[in-house]
Design a protein around this motif. Structure first.
Motif, PDB file in Angstrom:
ATOM      1  N   ALA A   9       0.833  -1.216   0.000  1.00  0.00           N
ATOM      2  CA  ALA A   9       0.000   0.000   0.000  1.00  0.00           C
ATOM      3  C   ALA A   9       0.863   1.260   0.000  1.00  0.00           C
ATOM      4  CB  ALA A   9      -0.950  -0.016   1.200  1.00  0.00           C
ATOM      5  N   LEU A  10       1.894   1.192   0.832  1.00  0.00           N
ATOM      6  CA  LEU A  10       2.790   2.355   0.874  1.00  0.00           C
ATOM      7  C   LEU A  10       3.494   2.582  -0.461  1.00  0.00           C
ATOM      8  CD1 LEU A  10       4.368   1.884   4.440  1.00  0.00           C
ATOM      9  CD2 LEU A  10       2.753   3.678   3.697  1.00  0.00           C
ATOM     10  N   ALA A  11       3.872   1.458  -1.092  1.00  0.00           N
ATOM     11  CA  ALA A  11       4.557   1.578  -2.388  1.00  0.00           C
ATOM     12  C   ALA A  11       3.632   2.160  -3.439  1.00  0.00           C
ATOM     13  CB  ALA A  11       5.076   0.216  -2.818  1.00  0.00           C
ATOM     14  N   LEU A  12       2.388   1.620  -3.453  1.00  0.00           N
ATOM     15  CA  LEU A  12       1.408   2.159  -4.414  1.00  0.00           C
ATOM     16  C   LEU A  12       1.130   3.636  -4.155  1.00  0.00           C
ATOM     17  CD1 LEU A  12      -1.097  -0.852  -4.578  1.00  0.00           C
ATOM     18  CD2 LEU A  12       0.478  -0.097  -6.362  1.00  0.00           C
ATOM     19  N   SER A  13       1.022   3.969  -2.837  1.00  0.00           N
ATOM     20  CA  SER A  13       0.772   5.379  -2.493  1.00  0.00           C
ATOM     21  C   SER A  13       1.924   6.264  -2.969  1.00  0.00           C
ATOM     22  CB  SER A  13       0.583   5.503  -0.979  1.00  0.00           C
ATOM     23  OG  SER A  13       0.435   6.847  -0.621  1.00  0.00           O
ATOM     24  N   GLY A  14       3.157   5.759  -2.772  1.00  0.00           N
ATOM     25  CA  GLY A  14       4.318   6.539  -3.218  1.00  0.00           C
ATOM     26  C   GLY A  14       4.346   6.680  -4.726  1.00  0.00           C
ATOM     27  N   CYS A  15       4.011   5.570  -5.413  1.00  0.00           N
ATOM     28  CA  CYS A  15       3.979   5.644  -6.880  1.00  0.00           C
ATOM     29  C   CYS A  15       2.948   6.652  -7.338  1.00  0.00           C
ATOM     30  CB  CYS A  15       3.685   4.255  -7.443  1.00  0.00           C
ATOM     31  SG  CYS A  15       5.063   3.093  -7.267  1.00  0.00           S
ATOM     32  N   TRP A  16       1.766   6.594  -6.699  1.00  0.00           N
ATOM     33  CA  TRP A  16       0.709   7.537  -7.092  1.00  0.00           C
ATOM     34  C   TRP A  16       1.127   8.994  -6.835  1.00  0.00           C
ATOM     35  CZ3 TRP A  16      -3.224   8.029 -10.015  1.00  0.00           C
ATOM     36  CH2 TRP A  16      -4.150   9.033  -9.814  1.00  0.00           C
ATOM     37  N   ALA A  17       1.749   9.195  -5.687  1.00  0.00           N
ATOM     38  CA  ALA A  17       2.231  10.564  -5.384  1.00  0.00           C
ATOM     39  C   ALA A  17       3.284  10.993  -6.396  1.00  0.00           C
ATOM     40  CB  ALA A  17       2.798  10.610  -3.967  1.00  0.00           C
ATOM     41  N   ARG A  20       1.574  11.854  -9.539  1.00  0.00           N
ATOM     42  CA  ARG A  20       0.927  13.165  -9.427  1.00  0.00           C
ATOM     43  C   ARG A  20       1.970  14.294  -9.510  1.00  0.00           C
ATOM     44  NH1 ARG A  20      -2.800  13.400  -4.318  1.00  0.00           N
ATOM     45  NH2 ARG A  20      -3.142  15.479  -5.198  1.00  0.00           N
ATOM     46  N   LEU A  21       3.097  14.097  -8.815  1.00  0.00           N
ATOM     47  CA  LEU A  21       4.160  15.112  -8.871  1.00  0.00           C
ATOM     48  C   LEU A  21       4.711  15.261 -10.277  1.00  0.00           C
ATOM     49  CD1 LEU A  21       6.100  14.361  -5.554  1.00  0.00           C
ATOM     50  CD2 LEU A  21       4.733  16.399  -6.088  1.00  0.00           C
ATOM     51  N   ALA A  23       3.125  14.596 -13.086  1.00  0.00           N
ATOM     52  CA  ALA A  23       2.106  15.281 -13.907  1.00  0.00           C
ATOM     53  C   ALA A  23       2.089  16.781 -13.607  1.00  0.00           C
ATOM     54  CB  ALA A  23       0.744  14.659 -13.662  1.00  0.00           C
ATOM     55  N   ARG A  24       2.190  17.071 -12.317  1.00  0.00           N
ATOM     56  CA  ARG A  24       2.191  18.497 -11.929  1.00  0.00           C
ATOM     57  C   ARG A  24       3.429  19.204 -12.480  1.00  0.00           C
ATOM     58  NH1 ARG A  24       1.990  20.692  -5.680  1.00  0.00           N
ATOM     59  NH2 ARG A  24       2.008  22.935  -6.202  1.00  0.00           N
ATOM     60  N   ALA A  25       4.554  18.524 -12.423  1.00  0.00           N
ATOM     61  CA  ALA A  25       5.797  19.116 -12.946  1.00  0.00           C
ATOM     62  C   ALA A  25       5.694  19.367 -14.442  1.00  0.00           C
ATOM     63  CB  ALA A  25       6.983  18.186 -12.638  1.00  0.00           C
ATOM     64  N   ARG A  26       5.061  18.364 -15.153  1.00  0.00           N
ATOM     65  CA  ARG A  26       4.888  18.558 -16.600  1.00  0.00           C
ATOM     66  C   ARG A  26       3.982  19.757 -16.874  1.00  0.00           C
ATOM     67  NH1 ARG A  26       4.852  12.831 -16.658  1.00  0.00           N
ATOM     68  NH2 ARG A  26       2.560  12.805 -16.619  1.00  0.00           N
ATOM     69  N   ARG A  27       2.885  19.853 -16.069  1.00  0.00           N
ATOM     70  CA  ARG A  27       1.987  20.989 -16.279  1.00  0.00           C
ATOM     71  C   ARG A  27       2.707  22.326 -16.014  1.00  0.00           C
ATOM     72  NH1 ARG A  27      -1.636  17.647 -13.480  1.00  0.00           N
ATOM     73  NH2 ARG A  27      -1.372  18.911 -11.585  1.00  0.00           N
ATOM     74  N   GLU A  28       3.478  22.343 -14.895  1.00  0.00           N
ATOM     75  CA  GLU A  28       4.194  23.574 -14.565  1.00  0.00           C
ATOM     76  C   GLU A  28       5.263  23.882 -15.619  1.00  0.00           C
ATOM     77  OE1 GLU A  28       5.669  23.100 -10.641  1.00  0.00           O
ATOM     78  OE2 GLU A  28       3.719  23.514  -9.686  1.00  0.00           O
ATOM     79  N   ALA A  29       5.910  22.841 -16.132  1.00  0.00           N
ATOM     80  CA  ALA A  29       6.909  23.056 -17.187  1.00  0.00           C
ATOM     81  C   ALA A  29       6.260  23.622 -18.438  1.00  0.00           C
ATOM     82  CB  ALA A  29       7.637  21.742 -17.496  1.00  0.00           C
TER      83      ALA A  29
END
Length: 447
Positions: A9-17, A20-21, A23-29
């Motif tokens: 669960a922790l691994a999946l949560s980290g992967c999801w985060a 998300r990071l 995707a956010r970085a791509r959007r900000e870029a």
């Protein structure tokens, strides 16, 4: 098992985060690239606008320079054209005054001649002031800054204006002696400035008033102060005092003027490295102070203009001039002097040929001659063995300082300006006809 699930669960949560990071970085870029592109476009637009503005400013600057150059050329041309008729107005009025002993004038005629002379002198002053202002603004002001005795110049100016002060009922008090007083200035320009300041102090004074000239050594050099007991100026007018063509509300007064004297005076003093300052209170008079830098060279004495002698030794004079009124004036002057045989040529080539035939004792040249100008004629006379030693005097309406310097550099014995000042002509002729006088070599005065 539960521990494994927690780890997964922790691994999946980290992967999801992480996703998300990312995707956010791509959007900000993407946003940053878009902002950067917008900024670059704006920068390019600003650069284009700036280049266009600079080009427009350069075009306007060129236009302003062209307009200023045209104005300066017009003023120089106007000065020349006005000086030619003034030569006859002032010259013939001076002749009438000089010849009163032989040809007496009636009282009314004498008054008329004095009015003509005074009006001509006022017009000449205006022409000189306008030409001076044009030279200053055009950056062509020629100065010879050297060590001068300001007290001597002040005394000479006072002597020249004493009759004016007496006629106005104003007491003119010369400066008291000050030992070792010396300053750096252009001798003639300082004389011009002091003449303007003291004349104004007399003209704008009151009957029974006084003008006091004070000279003193200061920490920065030499101060010359002109005090008057006139009406003074209100504080609101002081900022306009040195503006050209501003008569400070005195346009309707009986005192003639164009509002140029003080403006020219301040700029002349500043060009010599000094300052011209003014203080005034309404109803309490005014003080104009010329502050000059200290001197470093040895002083030279300046002699006052002598009273003209009305006789000269016998001699042959060749006058090269194409203006009939100027020729007529010269004939009258030479007749009054006596002893000189006058010959006239109207063009440069005619003057050269006549000089070869006559071998005159002295030649007087106009500068703007048809066929060959005065400078070219002077050079040709210097090349001819028969005329090489003949002293040559220039008499021209080209009266700017640059013209005078060019004339001296060309080797003229004297460079006289129109309107003709008869005492200056007599002095020049006397010098030319004195044995042993040599014409200065071209370039001798060019420095």
């Amino acid at each position: 098992m539960e521990l494994v699930l927690v780890v997964v669960a922790l691994a999946l949560s980290g992967c999801w985060a992480g996703l998300r990071l990312a995707a956010r970085a791509r959007r900000e870029a993407t946003t940053l690239r878009r902002i950067n592109a917008t900024l670059e476009a704006r920068a390019e637009q600003c650069a284009r606008e700036l280049q266009a503005a600079l080009a427009a400013a350069e075009g306007q600057a060129d236009q302003i320079k062209a307009v200023h150059r045209a104005k300066t050329e017009f003023l120089a041309s106007m000065s020349h054209e006005l000086r030619t008729p003034l030569n006859a107005v002032i010259g013939f009025s001076d002749l009438l005054r000089m010849n009163e002993a032989q040809e007496p004038l009636s009282h009314r005629q004498h008054q008329a001649v004095e009015q003509i002379r005074a009006a001509g002198a006022r017009l000449l002053t205006l022409v000189d002031e306008v030409l001076n202002l044009a030279d200053i603004e055009g950056g062509r002001l020629a100065l010879t800054v050297e060590r001068v005795d300001p007290l001597l110049i002040a005394h000479q100016v006072c002597e020249g204006l004493r009759a004016m002060a007496e006629a106005a009922g104003v007491e003119l008090r010369e400066p008291s002696p000050v030992a070792g007083l010396a300053a750096r200035a252009d001798r003639e320009r300082l004389r011009q400035v002091l003449t303007a300041l003291i004349a104004n102090a007399v003209k704008y004074n009151r009957p029974g008033g006084a003008v006091l000239i004070e000279a003193r050594q200061s920490l920065d050099g030499v101060d010359l102060a002109v005090h008057d007991t006139g009406p003074g100026l209100p504080a609101a007018r002081m900022n306009d005092l040195f503006q050209p063509f501003n008569r400070l509300g005195r346009e309707a007064s009986e005192v003639p003027g164009a509002g140029l004297g003080l403006a020219v005076a301040r700029r002349l003093i500043e060009a010599m490295g000094g300052r011209l300052e003014a203080e005034s209170r309404e109803g309490e008079g005014a003080v104009f102070t010329v502050r000059l830098p200290p001197a470093v060279d040895m002083p030279r004495a300046v002699m006052a203009s002598p009273v003209p002698r009305l006789s000269l030794p016998e001699a042959t004079l060749l006058y090269v001039e194409d203006n009939p009124s100027n020729v007529a004036l010269m004939r009258h002057v030479i007749t009054a002097l006596g002893g000189i045989r006058l010959h006239v040529a109207e063009t440069g080539p005619e003057g050269l040929a006549l000089a070869r035939d006559l071998r005159p004792d002295v030649v007087i040249l106009d500068i703007n001659l048809p066929g060959m100008d005065g400078f070219a004629l002077k050079a040709r006379l210097a090349e001819e063995p028969l005329t090489r030693a003949v002293p040559v005097i220039a008499l021209s309406a080209n009266a700017a300082f640059s013209d005078i310097r060019r004339g001296r550099a060309a080797g003229f014995l004297e460079y006289l300006t129109k309107p003709l000042q008869i005492p200056a002509l007599i002095e020049a002729l006397s010098r030319a006809l004195t044995s042993g006088v040599e014409t200065p070599a071209p370039g001798a005065d060019a420095a």
